[in-house]
Design a protein around this motif. Structure first.
Motif, PDB file in Angstrom:
ATOM      1  N   LYS A 199       0.683  -1.127  -0.055  1.00  0.00           N
ATOM      2  CA  LYS A 199       0.052   0.061  -0.170  1.00  0.00           C
ATOM      3  C   LYS A 199       0.990   1.298   0.032  1.00  0.00           C
ATOM      4  CE  LYS A 199      -4.057   2.004   2.292  1.00  0.00           C
ATOM      5  NZ  LYS A 199      -4.955   2.135   3.372  1.00  0.00           N
ATOM      6  N   ASN A 200       0.607   1.995  -1.150  1.00  0.00           N
ATOM      7  CA  ASN A 200       1.410   3.326  -1.018  1.00  0.00           C
ATOM      8  C   ASN A 200       2.997   3.199  -1.206  1.00  0.00           C
ATOM      9  OD1 ASN A 200      -0.819   4.931  -1.188  1.00  0.00           O
ATOM     10  ND2 ASN A 200      -0.900   4.849   1.021  1.00  0.00           N
ATOM     11  N   GLY A 201       3.368   1.914  -1.868  1.00  0.00           N
ATOM     12  CA  GLY A 201       4.806   1.777  -2.163  1.00  0.00           C
ATOM     13  C   GLY A 201       5.285   1.078  -1.037  1.00  0.00           C
ATOM     14  N   ILE A 202       4.692   0.779   0.352  1.00  0.00           N
ATOM     15  CA  ILE A 202       5.168   0.164   1.412  1.00  0.00           C
ATOM     16  C   ILE A 202       4.545  -1.394   1.364  1.00  0.00           C
ATOM     17  CG2 ILE A 202       5.026  -0.067   4.006  1.00  0.00           C
ATOM     18  CD1 ILE A 202       4.668   3.008   3.873  1.00  0.00           C
ATOM     19  N   ILE A 203       5.561  -2.398   1.528  1.00  0.00           N
ATOM     20  CA  ILE A 203       5.256  -3.963   1.474  1.00  0.00           C
ATOM     21  C   ILE A 203       5.435  -4.125   2.800  1.00  0.00           C
ATOM     22  CG2 ILE A 203       5.813  -6.115   0.530  1.00  0.00           C
ATOM     23  CD1 ILE A 203       7.078  -4.721  -1.818  1.00  0.00           C
ATOM     24  N   CYS A 204       4.031  -4.870   3.143  1.00  0.00           N
ATOM     25  CA  CYS A 204       3.980  -5.475   4.598  1.00  0.00           C
ATOM     26  C   CYS A 204       3.936  -6.958   4.499  1.00  0.00           C
ATOM     27  CB  CYS A 204       2.824  -4.910   5.297  1.00  0.00           C
ATOM     28  SG  CYS A 204       2.795  -3.099   5.746  1.00  0.00           S
ATOM     29  N   HIS A 205       4.758  -7.421   5.137  1.00  0.00           N
ATOM     30  CA  HIS A 205       4.948  -9.054   5.619  1.00  0.00           C
ATOM     31  C   HIS A 205       4.269  -9.559   6.636  1.00  0.00           C
ATOM     32  CE1 HIS A 205       8.281  -7.496   2.997  1.00  0.00           C
ATOM     33  NE2 HIS A 205       8.662  -8.494   2.459  1.00  0.00           N
ATOM     34  N   TYR A 206       3.154 -10.135   6.664  1.00  0.00           N
ATOM     35  CA  TYR A 206       2.476 -10.630   7.938  1.00  0.00           C
ATOM     36  C   TYR A 206       2.871 -11.705   8.456  1.00  0.00           C
ATOM     37  CZ  TYR A 206      -0.645  -6.579   6.146  1.00  0.00           C
ATOM     38  OH  TYR A 206      -0.936  -5.352   5.795  1.00  0.00           O
ATOM     39  N   SER A 207       3.184 -11.716   9.666  1.00  0.00           N
ATOM     40  CA  SER A 207       3.585 -12.865  10.472  1.00  0.00           C
ATOM     41  C   SER A 207       2.898 -12.910  12.174  1.00  0.00           C
ATOM     42  CB  SER A 207       5.094 -12.811  10.557  1.00  0.00           C
ATOM     43  OG  SER A 207       5.661 -13.695  11.408  1.00  0.00           O
ATOM     44  N   LYS A 208       2.936 -13.721  12.707  1.00  0.00           N
ATOM     45  CA  LYS A 208       2.530 -14.046  14.150  1.00  0.00           C
ATOM     46  C   LYS A 208       3.884 -13.674  14.806  1.00  0.00           C
ATOM     47  CE  LYS A 208      -1.547 -15.815  13.720  1.00  0.00           C
ATOM     48  NZ  LYS A 208      -2.930 -15.083  13.969  1.00  0.00           N
ATOM     49  N   THR A 209       5.099 -13.668  14.536  1.00  0.00           N
ATOM     50  CA  THR A 209       6.108 -13.206  15.114  1.00  0.00           C
ATOM     51  C   THR A 209       6.647 -11.858  14.939  1.00  0.00           C
ATOM     52  OG1 THR A 209       6.801 -15.269  15.216  1.00  0.00           O
ATOM     53  CG2 THR A 209       8.357 -14.092  15.614  1.00  0.00           C
ATOM     54  N   ALA A 210       6.895 -11.051  15.661  1.00  0.00           N
ATOM     55  CA  ALA A 210       7.569  -9.514  15.792  1.00  0.00           C
ATOM     56  C   ALA A 210       9.019  -9.574  15.605  1.00  0.00           C
ATOM     57  CB  ALA A 210       7.055  -8.838  16.867  1.00  0.00           C
ATOM     58  N   ILE A 211       9.608  -8.637  14.779  1.00  0.00           N
ATOM     59  CA  ILE A 211      10.877  -8.536  14.652  1.00  0.00           C
ATOM     60  C   ILE A 211      11.320  -7.263  14.917  1.00  0.00           C
ATOM     61  CG2 ILE A 211      12.998  -9.018  12.872  1.00  0.00           C
ATOM     62  CD1 ILE A 211      11.312 -10.688  11.275  1.00  0.00           C
ATOM     63  N   PRO A 212      12.292  -6.912  15.960  1.00  0.00           N
ATOM     64  CA  PRO A 212      12.603  -5.569  16.057  1.00  0.00           C
ATOM     65  C   PRO A 212      13.194  -4.832  14.818  1.00  0.00           C
ATOM     66  CG  PRO A 212      13.525  -7.088  17.685  1.00  0.00           C
ATOM     67  CD  PRO A 212      13.227  -7.828  16.617  1.00  0.00           C
ATOM     68  N   VAL A 213      12.842  -3.604  14.960  1.00  0.00           N
ATOM     69  CA  VAL A 213      13.504  -2.507  14.035  1.00  0.00           C
ATOM     70  C   VAL A 213      15.020  -2.573  13.954  1.00  0.00           C
ATOM     71  CG1 VAL A 213      13.559  -0.075  13.119  1.00  0.00           C
ATOM     72  CG2 VAL A 213      11.240  -1.171  13.832  1.00  0.00           C
ATOM     73  N   GLY A 214      15.605  -2.480  12.681  1.00  0.00           N
ATOM     74  CA  GLY A 214      16.957  -2.493  12.752  1.00  0.00           C
ATOM     75  C   GLY A 214      17.698  -4.033  12.407  1.00  0.00           C
ATOM     76  N   THR A 215      16.730  -4.863  12.713  1.00  0.00           N
ATOM     77  CA  THR A 215      17.079  -6.262  12.658  1.00  0.00           C
ATOM     78  C   THR A 215      17.920  -6.569  11.111  1.00  0.00           C
ATOM     79  OG1 THR A 215      15.807  -7.053  14.517  1.00  0.00           O
ATOM     80  CG2 THR A 215      16.795  -8.860  13.168  1.00  0.00           C
ATOM     81  N   ILE A 216      18.825  -7.326  11.097  1.00  0.00           N
ATOM     82  CA  ILE A 216      19.288  -7.753   9.752  1.00  0.00           C
ATOM     83  C   ILE A 216      18.564  -9.202   9.355  1.00  0.00           C
ATOM     84  CG2 ILE A 216      21.108  -8.277   8.123  1.00  0.00           C
ATOM     85  CD1 ILE A 216      20.594  -5.282   8.882  1.00  0.00           C
ATOM     86  N   ILE A 217      17.771  -9.632   8.420  1.00  0.00           N
ATOM     87  CA  ILE A 217      17.225 -10.800   8.380  1.00  0.00           C
ATOM     88  C   ILE A 217      17.397 -11.475   7.107  1.00  0.00           C
ATOM     89  CG2 ILE A 217      15.326  -9.848   9.757  1.00  0.00           C
ATOM     90  CD1 ILE A 217      14.798 -10.482   5.995  1.00  0.00           C
ATOM     91  N   GLU A 218      17.514 -12.433   7.318  1.00  0.00           N
ATOM     92  CA  GLU A 218      17.474 -13.446   5.847  1.00  0.00           C
ATOM     93  C   GLU A 218      16.145 -14.000   5.478  1.00  0.00           C
ATOM     94  OE1 GLU A 218      19.168 -17.639   4.578  1.00  0.00           O
ATOM     95  OE2 GLU A 218      20.831 -16.304   4.692  1.00  0.00           O
ATOM     96  N   GLY A 219      15.577 -13.852   4.387  1.00  0.00           N
ATOM     97  CA  GLY A 219      14.467 -14.073   3.950  1.00  0.00           C
ATOM     98  C   GLY A 219      14.572 -15.041   2.810  1.00  0.00           C
ATOM     99  N   GLU A 220      13.552 -16.203   2.974  1.00  0.00           N
ATOM    100  CA  GLU A 220      13.347 -17.209   1.936  1.00  0.00           C
ATOM    101  C   GLU A 220      12.082 -17.372   1.792  1.00  0.00           C
ATOM    102  OE1 GLU A 220      14.890 -21.869   1.057  1.00  0.00           O
ATOM    103  OE2 GLU A 220      15.085 -20.928   3.053  1.00  0.00           O
ATOM    104  N   ILE A 221      11.655 -17.238   0.289  1.00  0.00           N
ATOM    105  CA  ILE A 221      10.385 -17.472  -0.260  1.00  0.00           C
ATOM    106  C   ILE A 221       9.951 -19.012  -0.633  1.00  0.00           C
ATOM    107  CG2 ILE A 221      10.192 -15.303  -1.550  1.00  0.00           C
ATOM    108  CD1 ILE A 221      10.726 -16.753  -4.301  1.00  0.00           C
ATOM    109  N   ASP A 222       8.898 -19.158  -0.390  1.00  0.00           N
ATOM    110  CA  ASP A 222       8.373 -20.731  -0.767  1.00  0.00           C
ATOM    111  C   ASP A 222       8.616 -20.934  -2.596  1.00  0.00           C
ATOM    112  OD1 ASP A 222       7.046 -23.132  -1.534  1.00  0.00           O
ATOM    113  OD2 ASP A 222       5.514 -22.783   0.220  1.00  0.00           O
TER     114      ASP A 222
END
Length: 383
Positions: free
Chosen positions: A68-91
């Motif tokens: 929405k408005n260029g912002i992509i939201c990834h929905y999860s039951k788990t919160a992740i702190p801002v600033g965290t470096i993550i590794e994502g993997e798609i199905d």
């Protein structure tokens, strides 16, 4: 800030590294915003990607992705702190399936546009099925022709590309007028279309297209179809059905349609013979009912229509006729015909006394009840 859409750089990439720039609670889950992502958000008729985000020793399952408005939201039951470096993997199995369907849709829609000039005015893609709505009518022969040509494009294994060309002089398919940078997907010789989805790299990766069904829809045509692994699964399932029917009918697969038609005709003839025989039987039963003001008979296992037919025959000799029939499920049906009483009043009195209900028009009542009881006595008591 806008999220960098890595899925446009390489639709076959499966993992990426990103930073969490926002995470907020949304009802009973969390919306995670990244600075870049491979997760395709739902849009353009294509469902979103699923997958996981790993951070430290923890994992967040991603079950929905929206933009929405260029912002992509990834929905999860788990919160992740801002600033965290993550590794994502798609199905990727899901991604590849959706790309097979979407690219196949472009190939088929493009062929139809070329041959008949019909626009694709509706695209519906889910995890289980896919359909397109076309702006004009197509016969089954027309659909077969288009599917055959679409599969020829697949066999040629032509390139599938996506870029942002100058559209001022470009002929392309689009559901609406577009301005500014427009992403154009070209599917071999079949299609040139404005599209925001992810796609295969060649038409051959779609493997095959099969039309599974079609229907008239709003003056046009709705076609249900499948591509790739889904198309093969559809073939395997239907081939299995054909073999099962072939064995049941002791006929070759190419003979089963006619064999089924023959069986249906045979069944219809038998139904007519049975109905005639039952009608004769009902006449005998009606004759056995003593003539008088009230005629009653109880016979187990009759359908609602059969109860009415029998009741009508009894009513020819008795001003008030009643038929009760116990069913295999333990309930009972009742029918009341009368030219001498209020059938609704009498019928409801009987059904209420036996834990049931019913209704009807003047002179005719039908009801159902669950308790056992002396219906004939209740009938006479209600008159």
């Amino acid at each position: 800030m806008n999220c960098e859409k890595l899925f446009y750089n390489d639709s076959f990439a499966t993992t990426f590294t990103a930073e969490v720039v926002d995470c907020f609670e949304n009802k009973d889950h969390f919306a995670i915003v990244l600075d870049k992502t491979l997760f395709y958000p739902e849009g353009g008729g294509q469902p979103c990607d699923h997958g996981v985000i790993r951070f430290g020793s923890s994992t967040a399952e991603i079950f929905d992705v929206r933009e929405k408005n260029g912002i992509i939201c990834h929905y999860s039951k788990t919160a992740i702190p801002v600033g965290t470096i993550i590794e994502g993997e798609i199905d990727f199995e899901r991604r590849f399936d959706l790309m097979q369907q979407h690219t196949g849709e472009h190939i088929l829609s493009g062929i139809i546009w070329q041959l008949y000039g019909y626009a694709n005015v509706g695209f519906h893609l889910t995890d289980k099925d896919m359909s397109i709505d076309l702006s004009g009518p197509l016969s089954q022969a027309d659909i077969d022709r288009c599917v055959d040509l679409a599969n020829e494009i697949i066999i040629k294994n032509q390139p599938v590309t996506a870029d942002y060309p100058d559209i001022s002089k470009l002929e392309y398919r689009s559901k609406k007028a577009l301005e500014g940078p427009v992403r154009i997907v070209t599917a071999g010789d079949a299609d040139v279309c404005a599209c925001c989805g992810t796609h295969l790299k060649t038409t051959g990766q779609a493997q095959m297209i099969v039309a599974t069904d079609s229907m008239n829809y709003k003056g046009g045509t709705r076609i249900f179809f499948a591509c790739g692994k889904r198309a093969f699964a559809d073939y395997m399932a239907k081939n299995g059905y054909c073999l099962d029917i072939s064995h049941l009918l002791s006929a070759k697969c190419d003979e089963i349609t006619q064999k089924v038609r023959d069986k249906m005709t045979e069944c219809e003839n038998l139904k007519m013979q049975l109905a005639a025989t039952k009608d004769e039987l009902f006449g005998y039963w009606a004759e056995a009912v003593p003539a008088g003001e009230v005629g009653f008979i109880a016979k187990d296992g009759l359908s609602s229509v059969e109860i009415q037919r029998l009741c009508s025959k009894i009513n020819e000799k008795c001003p008030t006729a009643c038929v009760a029939s116990k069913q295999a499920d333990g309930t009972s049906k009742i029918c009341l015909f009368s030219t001498a009483c209020d059938t609704n009043k009498v019928g409801r009195a009987i059904c209420t006394a036996l834990g049931g209900k019913g209704g009807g028009k003047p002179g005719v009542f039908q009801g159902t009840f669950t308790a056992d009881g002396d219906v004939e006595s209740l009938l006479k008591g209600a008159l």
